[in-house]
Design a protein around this motif. Structure first.
Motif, mmCIF file in Angstrom:
data_model
loop_
_atom_site.group_PDB
_atom_site.id
_atom_site.type_symbol
_atom_site.label_atom_id
_atom_site.label_comp_id
_atom_site.label_asym_id
_atom_site.label_seq_id
_atom_site.Cartn_x
_atom_site.Cartn_y
_atom_site.Cartn_z
ATOM 1 N N ASP A 103 0.847 -1.186 0.000
ATOM 2 C CA ASP A 103 0.000 0.000 0.000
ATOM 3 C C ASP A 103 0.891 1.248 0.000
ATOM 4 N N LEU A 104 1.167 1.775 -1.188
ATOM 5 C CA LEU A 104 2.068 2.919 -1.322
ATOM 6 C C LEU A 104 1.472 4.197 -0.760
ATOM 7 N N LYS A 105 0.126 4.337 -0.848
ATOM 8 C CA LYS A 105 -0.521 5.534 -0.307
ATOM 9 C C LYS A 105 -0.312 5.630 1.201
ATOM 10 N N LYS B 236 2.217 4.371 2.937
ATOM 11 C CA LYS B 236 3.623 4.709 3.210
ATOM 12 C C LYS B 236 3.903 6.176 2.886
ATOM 13 N N GLN B 237 3.273 6.668 1.832
ATOM 14 C CA GLN B 237 3.462 8.073 1.467
ATOM 15 C C GLN B 237 2.861 8.995 2.529
#
Length: 580
Positions: free
Chosen positions: A108-110, A112-113
């Motif tokens: 889930d890149l969102k 981590k961002q």
């Protein structure tokens, strides 16, 4: 390796046997721009714990079976609720500026961002199960935390710390109203998920406590800190839903909420009580039930007795027991069996708890002089076949019910007594003549509710023979005794659901003679046992021997049996159990 083949391989390594379905679920999730891991877990294709361990190994992250932070203490001060709940991240460890975040979707890149932008700490990542993470968020942040975090912060900044002193409706700001509405819906949604029968909102001196009654036991719900600030808003919202006077805070009020949540219709009885700390609100959740005889969990012999009673053309059948013992549910079940096109059934209740199609139901309204007695008089003039009176509270109501039974009606009602035979004494104490009891009452059915063991985690239990003899349990059946253990399905309580244990005192010809002769209660009980009545505790032992409940549940909810030799406790050799 791209994402879908990697997750597919991990799923197959974790025990998934349907590769085609797995790939289809993952492809559909990616096509809809959803999380493939979320879709895989929703499809229940893998064991969460096994998959999480393989996922941790494949990504090189640590696997945490459970967080190392204390979830019994609020997490707001250690990690922002909005960030945690929006992206489903649970602090696994917190040490100064170092934090380890648990996730069940490390792709889930969102998330981590967002963590990189909003959290000024040294972050490491770990993999955990979705269930463990969601349960940890619920425990650590409380229900409704995401909705209320900014709102509470705004209140604190404004110094508005005494909401209860305001005498106006607090639902003014649109954002506050939306948050309160979401919070109330969340309370109902979680209560239904946990199979709660009641919700209690109780103001404390410096906080607002919320508790659910699940399987008869109260369990406190974790709520965000400083919920006291929003107490008036929440209670006002509930009053509006129940069509109550939101300006009246000094007197108790009763109302009803009809709502549909996630496609399920729910009736909610609302009762407000003024207290020194503010208004307390009790919500009784009345979900639509089938009221089938099988839901009572009766043994074959007891069910047959009841079915024979339901065939009677007239007479009174009384269900006895304390408040909360399931008397109303039992009566509704009886009415459901008798509800046909050829039968006119009329009830008078306080209040009407469940609506039955085809049954004329009347709610008591003392303020307009519609009482049990006055309503019952009207019912008898309305050509009923079957009558149900919510409770026999006074002599006038009881005498009218007896008159109805003697003139050809089948009457059902309830009494608050400790056992079945005690119903006779209760009627005598109310002033009913013995000959009227003998000629009108057909049976007394005493009832208790005991929690049933969770079938997923119950374990065999070894108990000392001497102890079993002392409490009257048949030692030869001790192999069926189980104990409560606790697991995910039962929220670590060891119990899931409740069942009825009953004793049925039939008013036989011999019993009629004893009642008419005004014999003492001990003599009446002796005759009831002689006529085949199985005492509550002995009936409960049959459920213990069948592995359905525990010894502790039966001991807690029943008193010791009295044998025919003058009141001694039954020994194991003397006990004959019904077939569960």
């Amino acid at each position: 390796m791209s994402l879908i083949p990697l997750i597919t391989k991990l799923a197959m390594d974790s025990g998934c046997r349907d590769r085609v379905t797995c790939e289809r679920v993952l492809q559909e999730a990616v096509g809809k721009q959803l999380s493939p891991i979320e879709a895989l877990l929703d499809a229940d294709l893998v064991d969460e714990a096994v998959f999480a361990q393989h996922l941790a190994g494949a990504t090189g992250l640590e696997y945490l079976a459970k967080p190392e932070v204390d979830l019994s203490q609020p997490l707001h001060s250690r990690f922002p609720a909005k960030l945690a709940l929006r992206h489903r991240l649970l602090p696994g460890r917190v040490n100064g500026k170092d934090v380890c975040l648990m996730t069940y979707d490390p792709f889930d890149l969102k998330a981590k961002q967002a963590v990189g932008q909003e959290l000024h700490k040294n972050v490491t990542w770990a993999v955990g199960t979705r269930y463990q993470i969601l349960e940890g968020l619920r425990q650590g942040y409380g229900v409704g935390a995401e909705n209320f975090e900014e709102l509470i912060e705004g209140r604190e900044a404004a110094g508005d710390d005494d909401e209860l002193t305001q005498e106006v409706n607090v639902l003014d700001a649109e954002d506050e109203e939306a948050s309160v509405m979401n919070f109330v819906n969340q309370i109902f949604r979680e209560a239904l998920k946990e199979r709660a029968t009641d919700i209690h909102l109780e103001p404390l001196e410096k906080d607002l406590r919320i508790r659910y009654r699940i399987d008869g036991s109260l369990q406190e719900v974790t709520v965000p800190p400083n919920m006291r600030m929003l107490q008036a808003s929440i209670i006002s919202r509930l009053k509006i839903m129940a069509h109550l006077d939101i300006a009246e805070r000094r007197l108790p009020q009763d109302g009803r909420i009809n709502l549909e949540l996630d496609g399920e219709p729910i009736d909610v009885r609302v009762a407000t009580i003024p207290s020194v700390n503010g208004e307390s609100v009790s919500l009784r959740l009345l979900t639509r039930q089938k009221f089938d005889m099988s839901m009572l969990g009766l043994d074959t012999e007891s069910e047959e007795k009841i079915r024979e009673l339901l065939k009677l053309p007239n007479g009174i059948i009384l269900v006895t027991g304390p408040t909360g013992s399931g008397k109303s549910t039992t009566l509704y079940t009886f009415l459901k069996q008798l509800n046909t096109k050829e039968t006119r059934i009329v009830t008078i209740e306080d209040p009407v708890e469940n609506k039955l199609d085809g049954v004329v139901q009347i709610a008591v309204k003392p303020e307009i002089k519609l009482t049990f007695a006055s309503g019952l008089r009207s019912i008898l003039r309305g050509d009923p076949n079957i009558i149900m009176v919510g409770e026999m509270r006074d002599l006038e109501t009881t005498e009218i019910a007896i008159r109805g039974a003697l003139t050809g009606h089948l009457v059902f009602s309830t009494l608050h007594t400790n056992d079945a035979v005690g119903g006779i004494s209760r009627l005598l104490d109310m002033g009913v003549e013995p000959f009227l009891i003998a000629s009108s009452v057909r049976a007394f059915l005493a009832q208790r509710l005991v929690r049933t063991l969770c079938p997923n985690c119950k374990q065999p239990e070894e108990l000392d023979d001497e102890y079993l003899r002392k409490i009257g349990f048949p030692v030869e059946l001790k192999g069926g005794i189980m104990r409560a253990n606790g697991c995910r399905q039962c929220r670590d309580t060891g119990y899931r659901g409740r069942m009825a244990i009953v004793e049925i005192c039939m008013i036989t010809n011999e019993m009629q003679e004893l009642i008419t002769a005004d014999k003492p209660n001990a003599v009446l009980r002796q005759q009831a046992l002689h006529d085949g009545m199985i005492p509550l505790r002995r009936y409960g032992w049959s459920k213990v021997a069948a592995g359905l409940t525990t010894v502790e549940e039966v001991l807690t909810n029943t008193t010791s049996d009295h044998s025919s030799n003058g009141g001694s406790t039954h020994t194991a050799q003397a006990v004959s159990l019904p077939t569960a």
